[in-house]
Design an enzyme around this catalytic site. Structure first.
Site, PDB file in Angstrom:
ATOM      1  N   ASP A   1       0.865  -1.176   0.000  1.00 53.41           N
ATOM      2  CA  ASP A   1       0.000   0.000   0.000  1.00 53.41           C
ATOM      3  C   ASP A   1       0.904   1.230   0.000  1.00 53.41           C
ATOM      4  O   ASP A   1       1.629   1.485   0.968  1.00 53.41           O
ATOM      5  CB  ASP A   1      -0.916   0.011   1.222  1.00 53.41           C
ATOM      6  CG  ASP A   1      -1.796   1.257   1.255  1.00 53.41           C
ATOM      7  OD1 ASP A   1      -2.675   1.388   0.390  1.00 53.41           O
ATOM      8  OD2 ASP A   1      -1.582   2.109   2.147  1.00 53.41           O
TER       9      ASP A   1
ATOM     10  N   GLU B   1      -1.495  -1.550  -5.872  1.00 56.20           N
ATOM     11  CA  GLU B   1      -2.730  -0.919  -6.332  1.00 56.20           C
ATOM     12  C   GLU B   1      -2.431  -0.037  -7.527  1.00 56.20           C
ATOM     13  O   GLU B   1      -1.425   0.691  -7.535  1.00 56.20           O
ATOM     14  CB  GLU B   1      -3.340  -0.087  -5.202  1.00 56.20           C
ATOM     15  CG  GLU B   1      -4.746   0.428  -5.513  1.00 56.20           C
ATOM     16  CD  GLU B   1      -5.365   1.142  -4.323  1.00 56.20           C
ATOM     17  OE1 GLU B   1      -6.520   1.578  -4.423  1.00 56.20           O
ATOM     18  OE2 GLU B   1      -4.678   1.262  -3.296  1.00 56.20           O
TER      19      GLU B   1
ATOM     20  N   ASP C   1      -3.318   1.701   6.796  1.00 56.04           N
ATOM     21  CA  ASP C   1      -2.435   1.320   5.700  1.00 56.04           C
ATOM     22  C   ASP C   1      -2.130  -0.174   5.714  1.00 56.04           C
ATOM     23  O   ASP C   1      -2.074  -0.819   4.654  1.00 56.04           O
ATOM     24  CB  ASP C   1      -1.134   2.125   5.791  1.00 56.04           C
ATOM     25  CG  ASP C   1      -1.370   3.626   5.655  1.00 56.04           C
ATOM     26  OD1 ASP C   1      -2.349   3.992   4.973  1.00 56.04           O
ATOM     27  OD2 ASP C   1      -0.592   4.409   6.225  1.00 56.04           O
TER      28      ASP C   1
END
Length: 415
Positions: free
Chosen positions: A198, A282, A363
């Site tokens: 992340d 991501e 996170d």
């Protein structure tokens, strides 16, 4: 796969003059080719072929008084300048048709001697070579000293000499990697864990295994120095020698920031690829985020460059690289029970799941969800797992207390 290995060059005073002459000749041929294509477009004629441009702009131009100085440089770099024009127009037309992925590519423009980057390319037929003393022998330029930081894994097919905005010279070699040698350099990936990443601004990256990589913030730390150098540049008279010195000072300060960021990305991406069997990230909308009030911090983090390094290194060393869709609700879903807990503002860094009561770091939970969404979460027996199914809550699904018979009676009475 093909890669580029770049090394710093230290040309002498005479070699700098020869390189400047080569940069200028390649730039003139490039601009003449763009002008010829644009002239044909305005007149409605067919675009001249590469062979016709080579004959007109190089062979015949060397015999004319206005372009006879083109013979002072290697003919290969002039031919490569024409190839660059052809490639630029090919990418432009492919982008117009939608056949080229990525952002829209504009039409080729004229180059200027004041551009921040100047480059020439030597292919194998130009007879350049690396001497036994470790110097780079370039035709009509001479033997240039190279700062070798590592050995080349194979014989390069071409070399590009680059001068950047800070006045530094680099030699960029194109080499073909050996898949067997690449796999031997890395540990076996079968027994290595998978990791979800992340990316953020408070921390550069939070991994699904709990590790936190702090953000170096290279640009923020150098802002004071950059501000002073930029202020001195703004006070210099235009086109003066002192202004050029101040411009180089600003360019070198920015180059130090970019080099430090690139080195950080290389080290971290190599470490993650070495220690992981698969990496999930991501798919961030970096361009959109760079237009927000956090744009400077987004550019300082350099997410796009880091993800590009992860992708090509995973391909090179036979690792799995997965991008999770940007609309995946990684920050709203509990990684333990899979319940969606709704959106949360950015200042909320920890939250408690309303269903299972697990306390999550924002996170770390997102990194776990990235790993699960990519299908990389496995059990002890190496079986793929997903968050278990959760029974629908009464206020979220069902008939809300209306019995089936009552609803049917209401529907018939309405008819």
């Amino acid at each position: 796969m093909q890669l580029r290995y770049a090394f710093r060059l230290d040309p002498g005073p005479g070699q700098r003059v020869a390189l400047a002459r080569a940069f200028g000749c390649a730039r003139v041929v490039y601009n003449d080719a763009v002008a010829a294509r644009e002239r044909a477009r305005r007149e409605g004629a067919a675009f001249p072929s590469a062979g016709a441009l080579s004959k007109t702009l190089i062979t015949e131009a060397k015999q004319s008084p206005g372009r006879q100085w083109l013979s002072e440089v290697s003919a290969v770099i002039l031919q490569q300048a024409l190839r660059d024009v052809e490639r630029a127009y090919t990418n432009f037309f492919a982008s117009l048709k939608g056949a080229r992925p990525g952002a829209r590519v504009g039409a080729p423009r004229f180059k200027s001697k004041r551009d921040a980057r100047q480059a020439i390319r030597f292919t194998a037929n130009s007879r350049w070579k690396i001497t036994e003393a470790g110097r780079l022998l370039l035709p009509k330029i001479g033997e240039v000293k190279v700062r070798w930081s590592r050995t080349l894994p194979s014989v390069p097919s071409s070399v590009t000499v680059i001068r950047d905005a800070a006045g530094r010279y680099f030699a960029s070699f194109v080499i073909e990697t050996d898949p067997g040698a690449d796999l031997a350099r890395m540990p076996e990936g079968d027994n290595l864990p998978s990791v979800g990443i992340d990316l953020g601004l408070t921390h550069f990256a939070v991994l699904s295994d709990g590790r936190v990589i702090d953000s170096p913030r290279f640009l923020r730390r150098a802002e004071k120095k950059l501000k002073k150098a930029q202020r001195e540049l703004s006070r210099k008279q235009k086109r003066s020698k002192n202004r050029e010195k101040a411009r180089l000072k600003v360019a070198r300060a920015h180059a130090q920031v970019a080099d430090a960021r690139r080195e950080f990305h290389h080290q971290l991406s190599t470490q993650l690829i070495r220690e992981s069997q698969a990496v999930a990230v991501e798919d961030l909308a970096v361009k959109a985020l760079a237009r927000t009030r956090l744009g400077k911090s987004v550019h300082d983090a350099g997410w796009a460059q880091f993800l590009a390094m992860l992708e090509y290194k995973a391909q090179r060393y036979a690792r799995v690289f997965v991008k999770v869709g940007r609309f995946e609700l990684t920050s709203q879903v509990c990684s333990v029970c899979g319940v969606k807990d709704g959106p949360k503002p950015l200042h909320v860094r920890t939250w408690t799941c309303t269903h299972c009561g697990t306390v999550h770091d924002r996170d770390h939970n997102a990194a776990k969800n990235v790993k699960q969404a990519a299908g990389l979460a496995v059990t002890a027996c190496r079986a793929q797992v997903r968050p278990e199914l959760v029974p629908a809550q009464r206020e979220e699904a069902g008939s809300h207390g209306i019995h089936t018979g009552t609803r049917a009676a209401q529907r018939h009475s309405t008819r």
